[in-house]
Design an enzyme around this catalytic site. Structure first.
Site, short mmCIF file in Angstrom:
data_model
loop_
_atom_site.label_atom_id
_atom_site.label_comp_id
_atom_site.label_asym_id
_atom_site.label_seq_id
_atom_site.Cartn_x
_atom_site.Cartn_y
_atom_site.Cartn_z
N GLN A 11 0.83 -1.22 0.00
CA GLN A 11 0.00 0.00 0.00
C GLN A 11 0.85 1.26 0.00
O GLN A 11 0.65 2.16 -0.80
CB GLN A 11 -0.81 0.06 1.29
CG GLN A 11 -1.99 -0.81 1.39
CD GLN A 11 -2.89 -0.27 2.49
OE1 GLN A 11 -3.65 0.66 2.26
NE2 GLN A 11 -2.78 -0.82 3.67
N ASP A 37 14.71 -8.75 -1.60
CA ASP A 37 14.19 -9.46 -0.43
C ASP A 37 15.00 -8.98 0.77
O ASP A 37 16.20 -9.30 0.89
CB ASP A 37 14.35 -10.97 -0.64
CG ASP A 37 13.96 -11.77 0.59
OD1 ASP A 37 13.59 -11.16 1.62
OD2 ASP A 37 14.06 -13.01 0.53
N TYR A 134 2.77 -9.44 15.92
CA TYR A 134 3.06 -8.39 14.92
C TYR A 134 3.68 -7.16 15.60
O TYR A 134 4.74 -6.69 15.21
CB TYR A 134 1.79 -8.02 14.16
CG TYR A 134 1.90 -6.75 13.35
CD1 TYR A 134 2.62 -6.73 12.14
CD2 TYR A 134 1.29 -5.56 13.77
CE1 TYR A 134 2.72 -5.56 11.40
CE2 TYR A 134 1.40 -4.40 13.03
CZ TYR A 134 2.11 -4.39 11.85
OH TYR A 134 2.21 -3.23 11.11
N TRP A 159 -3.68 2.31 11.19
CA TRP A 159 -4.90 2.08 10.40
C TRP A 159 -4.76 2.59 8.95
O TRP A 159 -5.55 3.41 8.49
CB TRP A 159 -6.09 2.76 11.08
CG TRP A 159 -6.42 2.30 12.45
CD1 TRP A 159 -5.61 1.66 13.35
CD2 TRP A 159 -7.69 2.43 13.12
NE1 TRP A 159 -6.29 1.40 14.51
CE2 TRP A 159 -7.56 1.87 14.39
CE3 TRP A 159 -8.92 3.00 12.77
CZ2 TRP A 159 -8.60 1.83 15.32
CZ3 TRP A 159 -9.96 2.97 13.68
CH2 TRP A 159 -9.80 2.39 14.95
#
Ligand SMILES: NC(=O)c1ccc[n+]([C@@H]2O[C@H](COP(=O)([O-])OP(=O)(O)OC[C@H]3O[C@@H](n4cnc5c(N)ncnc54)[C@H](OP(=O)(O)O)[C@@H]3O)[C@@H](O)[C@H]2O)c1
Length: 293
Positions: A11, A37, A134, A159
């Site tokens: 995103q 990576d 997380y 968020w």
């Protein structure tokens, strides 16, 4: 000025690609997980040797909050070892690192030290205490960066949503086309962040930092909070998403106890943005205004 972006298909990565044409003086190098990576140190070295970036935005991360509970090793590898690898190679190249972290480093139990004991936004100095794998791996990643390379900006956000990738807004819109009713939790409070605003914020920090080199303003390195302004529950967020998109759905508020998830989330994780606004002159818009956009 060369700015290398890891995790370019996420995103935030795609939001940076979206705004990149507005900054013609910056040469962006966008690397997705197959070209770079971050868990492979040699791969990171090879890419840095080739592009010699002045700045690196580490937008690569393991972000599946619930799945992390059953994949702690994978989350650790990407969010801790990966972040450390990037910091180490940044140090070797004197590259300034911008790393993204999360409100989920906090447990959500902060209260004002007054008689009212109401919730108050988290500042950068508050003590983290993650409630899940997380959040723990993101915190451990921050710590590795701090130990490895001082020229870093760690930006904690919350968020995140955008037109790109998977996020709450897109899930709500999909569910609205599949169902007539929906229940969403109304006792977790935070602030939505438009990923394009986060991308713009990162570029402003880079421009600020590149202009202030040699002016003794290196002390600006450190941890910063960034989200849009205001606060809401996931229920409020969903309600606004449906309102803006003219979706007719019977939306019900429910407590977290009625929607158990593998990872425990903070009840309250609003971030105080005073430091980022005063240091870099960043102006932040309200979450409602930016959701509409
Ligand atoms: N999303 C939120 O609500 C939220 C909230 C607070 C903080 N943040 C933080 O904000 C940052 C950006 O989040 P986002 O929403 O843009 O995440 P995202 O959409 O999940 O993107 C993460 C990207 O990282 C890539 N990636 C995973 N493992 C990698 C590896 N080993 N090497 C290189 N790239 C790898 C993924 O590529 P593949 O798809 O190919 O695996 C993906 O493109 C993250 O640090 C996240 O922790 C996000």
């Amino acid at each position: 000025m060369v700015v290398l972006v890891t995790g370019a298909n996420g995103q935030l990565g795609q939001s940076l690609q979206f705004i990149a044409p507005n900054y013609p003086k910056i040469e962006f190098v966008f690397c997705n997980s197959s070209t770079l990576d971050i868990t492979n140190l040699n791969n990171v070295k090879q890419i840095f040797n080739h592009y010699k970036p002045n700045y690196c935005i580490n937008a690569a991360a393991y972000t599946a909050v619930d799945k992390a509970e059953s994949e702690p090793d994978k989350a650790h590898l990407i969010n801790v070892i990966g972040a450390k690898n990037v910091a180490q190679v940044c140090k070797e190249h004197n590259t300034v690192l911008l790393h993204i972290s999360t409100d989920f480093v906090f447990d959500g139990n902060k209260k004002a030290v007054t008689l009212s004991a109401v919730e108050v936004p988290y500042s950068e100095n508050d003590i983290p205490n993650p409630t899940g794998v997380y959040g723990q791996t993101k915190l451990d990643g921050e710590i590795e960066i701090q130990k490895t390379w001082e020229k870093h900006f760690i930006i904690r956000t919350s968020w995140v949503y955008s037109q790109f990738g998977n996020n709450f807004m897109k899930t709500m819109l999909r569910l609205a086309s599949e169902r007539d009713t929906l229940s969403v939790v109304n006792d977790q409070i935070g602030t939505p962040t438009n990923a394009v605003d986060l991308a713009e914020c990162l570029i402003k920090i880079i421009i600020f930092s590149s202009l202030s080199f040699g002016e003794g303003r290196g002390e600006a390195f450190g941890i910063y909070n960034f989200s849009n302004e205001g606060q809401c529950s996931w229920y409020d967020f969903a309600k606004k998403i449906f309102e803006i998109n003219n979706k007719n759905i019977d939306l019900k508020p429910i407590p977290t106890s009625s929607f158990p998830t593998p990872a425990k989330r903070p009840k309250y994780s609003v971030l105080d943005k005073t430091k980022i606004k005063s240091t870099f002159g960043i102006q932040i818009k309200s979450w409602k205004e930016r959701l509409k956009a």
